[in-house]
Design an enzyme around this catalytic site. Sequence first.
Site, PDB file in Angstrom:
ATOM      1  N   ASP A  71     -52.549   0.855 -55.531  1.00  0.00           N
ATOM      2  CA  ASP A  71     -52.229   2.066 -54.787  1.00  0.00           C
ATOM      3  C   ASP A  71     -53.490   2.645 -54.144  1.00  0.00           C
ATOM      4  O   ASP A  71     -54.485   2.916 -54.820  1.00  0.00           O
ATOM      5  CB  ASP A  71     -51.603   3.088 -55.746  1.00  0.00           C
ATOM      6  CG  ASP A  71     -51.001   4.270 -55.024  1.00  0.00           C
ATOM      7  OD1 ASP A  71     -50.014   4.084 -54.300  1.00  0.00           O
ATOM      8  OD2 ASP A  71     -51.533   5.391 -55.193  1.00  0.00           O
ATOM      9  N   ASN A  72     -53.430   2.837 -52.824  1.00  0.00           N
ATOM     10  CA  ASN A  72     -54.512   3.507 -52.084  1.00  0.00           C
ATOM     11  C   ASN A  72     -55.915   2.992 -52.433  1.00  0.00           C
ATOM     12  O   ASN A  72     -56.817   3.788 -52.757  1.00  0.00           O
ATOM     13  CB  ASN A  72     -54.457   5.020 -52.328  1.00  0.00           C
ATOM     14  CG  ASN A  72     -53.279   5.671 -51.644  1.00  0.00           C
ATOM     15  OD1 ASN A  72     -52.807   5.212 -50.613  1.00  0.00           O
ATOM     16  ND2 ASN A  72     -52.779   6.746 -52.229  1.00  0.00           N
ATOM     17  N   LYS A 112     -43.834  17.386 -60.769  1.00  0.00           N
ATOM     18  CA  LYS A 112     -43.088  17.618 -59.539  1.00  0.00           C
ATOM     19  C   LYS A 112     -41.581  17.566 -59.812  1.00  0.00           C
ATOM     20  O   LYS A 112     -41.092  16.767 -60.616  1.00  0.00           O
ATOM     21  CB  LYS A 112     -43.447  16.566 -58.487  1.00  0.00           C
ATOM     22  CG  LYS A 112     -44.872  16.671 -57.954  1.00  0.00           C
ATOM     23  CD  LYS A 112     -45.081  17.965 -57.175  1.00  0.00           C
ATOM     24  CE  LYS A 112     -46.432  18.011 -56.494  1.00  0.00           C
ATOM     25  NZ  LYS A 112     -46.523  17.130 -55.322  1.00  0.00           N
ATOM     26  N   GLU A 154     -52.375  -1.676 -50.987  1.00  0.00           N
ATOM     27  CA  GLU A 154     -51.505  -0.711 -50.313  1.00  0.00           C
ATOM     28  C   GLU A 154     -52.401   0.300 -49.613  1.00  0.00           C
ATOM     29  O   GLU A 154     -52.639   1.399 -50.099  1.00  0.00           O
ATOM     30  CB  GLU A 154     -50.570  -0.022 -51.321  1.00  0.00           C
ATOM     31  CG  GLU A 154     -49.520   0.870 -50.672  1.00  0.00           C
ATOM     32  CD  GLU A 154     -49.895   2.367 -50.683  1.00  0.00           C
ATOM     33  OE1 GLU A 154     -49.197   3.152 -50.015  1.00  0.00           O
ATOM     34  OE2 GLU A 154     -50.876   2.730 -51.363  1.00  0.00           O
ATOM     35  N   ASP A 156     -49.846  17.198 -59.000  1.00  0.00           N
ATOM     36  CA  ASP A 156     -49.653  16.715 -60.367  1.00  0.00           C
ATOM     37  C   ASP A 156     -50.629  15.609 -60.738  1.00  0.00           C
ATOM     38  O   ASP A 156     -50.492  14.981 -61.795  1.00  0.00           O
ATOM     39  CB  ASP A 156     -48.219  16.220 -60.555  1.00  0.00           C
ATOM     40  CG  ASP A 156     -47.802  15.195 -59.504  1.00  0.00           C
ATOM     41  OD1 ASP A 156     -48.473  15.098 -58.459  1.00  0.00           O
ATOM     42  OD2 ASP A 156     -46.791  14.494 -59.719  1.00  0.00           O
ATOM     43  N   LYS A 206     -39.019   8.991 -55.911  1.00  0.00           N
ATOM     44  CA  LYS A 206     -40.269   9.263 -56.614  1.00  0.00           C
ATOM     45  C   LYS A 206     -40.135  10.450 -57.564  1.00  0.00           C
ATOM     46  O   LYS A 206     -40.933  10.595 -58.501  1.00  0.00           O
ATOM     47  CB  LYS A 206     -41.386   9.551 -55.606  1.00  0.00           C
ATOM     48  CG  LYS A 206     -41.909   8.330 -54.871  1.00  0.00           C
ATOM     49  CD  LYS A 206     -42.977   8.704 -53.877  1.00  0.00           C
ATOM     50  CE  LYS A 206     -44.184   9.315 -54.540  1.00  0.00           C
ATOM     51  NZ  LYS A 206     -45.272   9.612 -53.585  1.00  0.00           N
TER      52      LYS A 206
END
EC number: 2.4.99.16
Length: 664
Positions: free
Chosen positions: A393-394, A261, A422, A356, A533
């Site tokens: 994460d998630n 990205k 998270e 990505d 990010k």
Amino acid sequence: MSSIVRNSDDDPLVIAIQQPRIAIESVSPVVEEGAYPAKTESDRDLRLAARIFADGHEVLGAEVVWRRVGETAERRLPLLPEGNDFWSAQLRTPPCGRLYFRIEAWIDRFAGYRRELRAKHGARLPLDLELREGDELLQRCAERGGPEIAAACAPLAERLQACQSVEERVALWLAAQTGELLRLVGPREHLVRSREYPVEVERPLARFASWYELFPRSESGDPTRHGTFDDVIRRLPQIAAMGFDVLYFPPIHPIGRTHRKGRNNSLRAEAGDPGSPYAIGSEEGGHEAIHPELGDREDFRRLLVAVREHGMELALDFAIQCSPDHPWLREHPGWFAWRPDGSLRYAENPPKKYEDIVNVDFYAEQALPSLWEALRDVVLGWVEQGVTLFRVDNPHTKPLPFWEWLIAEVRGRHPQVIFLSEAFTRPAMMARLGKVGFSQSYTYFTWRNDKQELAEYFAELNQPPWRDCYRPNFFVNTPDINPWFLQRSGRPGFLIRAALATMGSGLWGMYSGFELCEAAALPGKEEYLDSEKYQLRPRDYQAPGNIVAEIARLNRIRRENPALQTHLGFQAYNAWNDRILYFGKRTADLANFVLVAVCLDPHEAQEAHFELPLWEFGLPDDASLQGEDLMNGHRWVWHGKVQWMRIEPWHLPFGIWRVRRVDA
């Protein structure tokens, strides 16, 4: 009359006779009837309670029986009646790890006898028969209890026989020492036991901590030079001076190049664009590796030492996602779900798309169990390096059985490890993640802005099931979330959210730039313009208009006031203005009592009459309380229940007052 032969297996009368006479209900703390452990922390008083009752006027005895995981030796604590059939005990919690407890209750014949004897003695009734009954009760206890019980009862029996008068015998029966002896040796009739309930004991840092997030690659101070761990070390004094306990990094691993990205999440990266750190993995390595531009293992170990020397701990991001260049795609292609054309579906978390990133398939045939074990070993590898905090994460997009297993595996070997979830998702899933082992969680606080929804949310987190399975970490912003409120509220808005987060929960966090009141957003989105990010973002952390001093003061207030070191104990009080949230936090013994008033309007001054909670101290409406402004140190005495306040958000949009009795 003919006799009836009863089958004890299915006869309702036999079954009824065998049922417990004593009821044990409402045991706490308990999560889903013991299916999951309740949460607590080491070296604190944990209240264990239950409602216990039986028919008639029998006197009951009750105990908590507890043990640590892996131990067979049990410890006992007497439960004391609180009224309305509730009983409780305070357990000083042991070091980190799992413990189990149960409740035992019985009819206490000696306690019943002593109660009756005391009542009749007070009424000046004849006691000869009662004293004979007491002697017989003691004799039966000695005869039926075995040699040790008989030996314990013998001295009391001898002393009773030696008494020269009724008054002397009554005094001996009612003596506290006699009561303690009889509690230990007396028969436990109709003994009933609850099931065993688990409690997970974690470090105090699981309940009380201030988190600071930064991208180490942006800490060089130069937009053209990738930051290093050494650059972060130079920044540590500033972060520690603001009062943070935890320094948290997004992923520090090599970043893939395929579909990398560009700035602002562009699908095309330009030369020099660093890519998203969440696109983990390249030819330099995967989740176990360090991005080479940050430093090497020795640099990382030096950073860990420096972080600890500044009174903080380092948290790493555990993100289970891979760039298309991750070594696992070559080494373990069976861990991924390939499409018919040989491609992989990129990751999505609607409405967001991550072109990505590709995801592993937890239930692919070749992934069981090797993928699960590999992910566990990634965490254990970083623990061996000295990392004991992980922001995940998630996690709601990965299987719950996996998390329950992984966390148990890690904490079974290293009980000091803390996991932050998270997960911004449905309430049931967020709660379940806490139940399966996550120590703490991100919350909906980010989107709670008006008085009613804030008060209701804070109160909800104080009630079951949330109270016992979920520790809320109030992050005021994240690299992914630039809240609408902050985009349009200016400096006062940042102070409002900081006050709400620091005072509302023992856990709060901020992503760097918050202290500079950064709010530039992508048009129409709750995202940052020029998101870190996707690019390096060096900052001037002393830029005019910053709120560094206020954040430092808020964190200091938290450290100095135990009532603020948990989300529990929240109580909203009356302030007659819908734009002022007014609440209190207190310790159980009232030794620490803090009142907080936050103006929720970042633009206009707000005024309100409000109530001092004199009743909480057992005081009448015309009594007084000492007040201390914890932001500026001013002290005064408030007289009377109804007071008045004015808050000007451009000066300071909140007030924090410690109160105590005038005679304290």
